[in-house]
Motif scaffolding. Structure first.
Motif, mmCIF file in Angstrom:
data_model
loop_
_atom_site.group_PDB
_atom_site.id
_atom_site.type_symbol
_atom_site.label_atom_id
_atom_site.label_comp_id
_atom_site.label_asym_id
_atom_site.label_seq_id
_atom_site.Cartn_x
_atom_site.Cartn_y
_atom_site.Cartn_z
ATOM 1 N N VAL A 49 53.478 152.576 18.653
ATOM 2 C CA VAL A 49 53.556 152.817 16.883
ATOM 3 C C VAL A 49 52.122 152.001 16.668
ATOM 4 O O VAL A 49 51.064 152.606 15.914
ATOM 5 N N GLU A 50 51.989 151.211 17.041
ATOM 6 C CA GLU A 50 50.482 150.323 17.357
ATOM 7 C C GLU A 50 49.037 150.871 17.949
ATOM 8 O O GLU A 50 48.156 151.764 17.003
ATOM 9 N N GLU A 52 49.731 154.552 17.508
ATOM 10 C CA GLU A 52 49.026 154.965 16.703
ATOM 11 C C GLU A 52 48.530 154.367 15.448
ATOM 12 O O GLU A 52 47.864 155.530 14.906
ATOM 13 N N THR A 53 49.139 153.957 15.226
ATOM 14 C CA THR A 53 48.338 153.025 13.713
ATOM 15 C C THR A 53 46.961 153.114 13.401
ATOM 16 O O THR A 53 45.864 153.055 12.588
ATOM 17 N N GLU A 54 46.094 152.471 14.664
ATOM 18 C CA GLU A 54 44.871 152.731 15.227
ATOM 19 C C GLU A 54 44.213 153.814 15.246
ATOM 20 O O GLU A 54 43.056 153.897 14.696
ATOM 21 N N ASP A 57 43.639 155.239 11.624
ATOM 22 C CA ASP A 57 42.872 154.224 10.905
ATOM 23 C C ASP A 57 41.720 155.459 11.386
ATOM 24 O O ASP A 57 40.657 155.523 10.566
#
Length: 169
Positions: A49-50, A52-54, A57
């Motif tokens: 998830v981390e 994917e978040t990057e 962005d």
């Protein structure tokens, strides 16, 4: 290709190519997320998830750059950016670029469709995992009116102290 859109169109192709690469990475992570959900690997899931978040962005930044280029191209073609479609841009490109843009567009659309299906599947897996966790917690904690043991002399009374986990703790 009209000289005024040649450079922005080339930049647009590079941005779309980079978006395609990022979406491929999101798809790879989506497949890993699916495995983590199935295997109940919470640490792996958090890392995914981390990541994917990057990547999202990065997609946001690429989209902002793409929209800026579309604005520039639409101005050069005397059209509004909101109305400029791929089909309107395509005739302005030379034949070699038309084929490249069309191929990239088709690959992007297919990848995004696959990614949406994968995300929906992962969403359903996550919902099932949440339901299972809720069921498990209710089984361990119990409900307000549930008794784990009923003393024959105290039938009908709620014996909250017999729960495995006290809700008030």
């Amino acid at each position: 290709m009209a000289a005024q859109i040649k450079e922005p169109a080339e930049k647009l192709y590079k941005i779309l190519s980079e978006e395609y690469r990022v979406y491929q990475e999101l798809q790879r992570l989506g497949n890993k997320k699916q495995e983590a959900l199935i295997e109940n690997e919470l640490e792996d899931l958090a890392e995914i998830v981390e990541a994917e978040t990057e990547l999202m962005d990065n997609v946001d930044n690429l989209e902002a750059a793409r929209l800026q280029l579309i604005e520039s191209i639409s101005t050069n073609l005397d059209q509004s950016a909101e109305e400029l479609s791929f089909n309107q841009l395509l005739p302005e490109l030379p034949e070699a670029k038309k084929a490249e843009f069309s191929e990239l567009r088709d690959k992007l659309l297919e990848l995004i469709e696959d990614l949406n299906a994968l995300n929906e599947s992962n969403r359903q897996l996550l919902m099932e995992a949440l339901k299972f966790n809720e069921f498990s917690m209710k089984a361990v904690i119990g409900t307000e009116n549930q008794q784990t043991y009923e003393n024959p002399g105290k039938a009908g009374k709620n014996n909250k102290s017999n729960r495995i986990i006290n809700r008030q703790a």
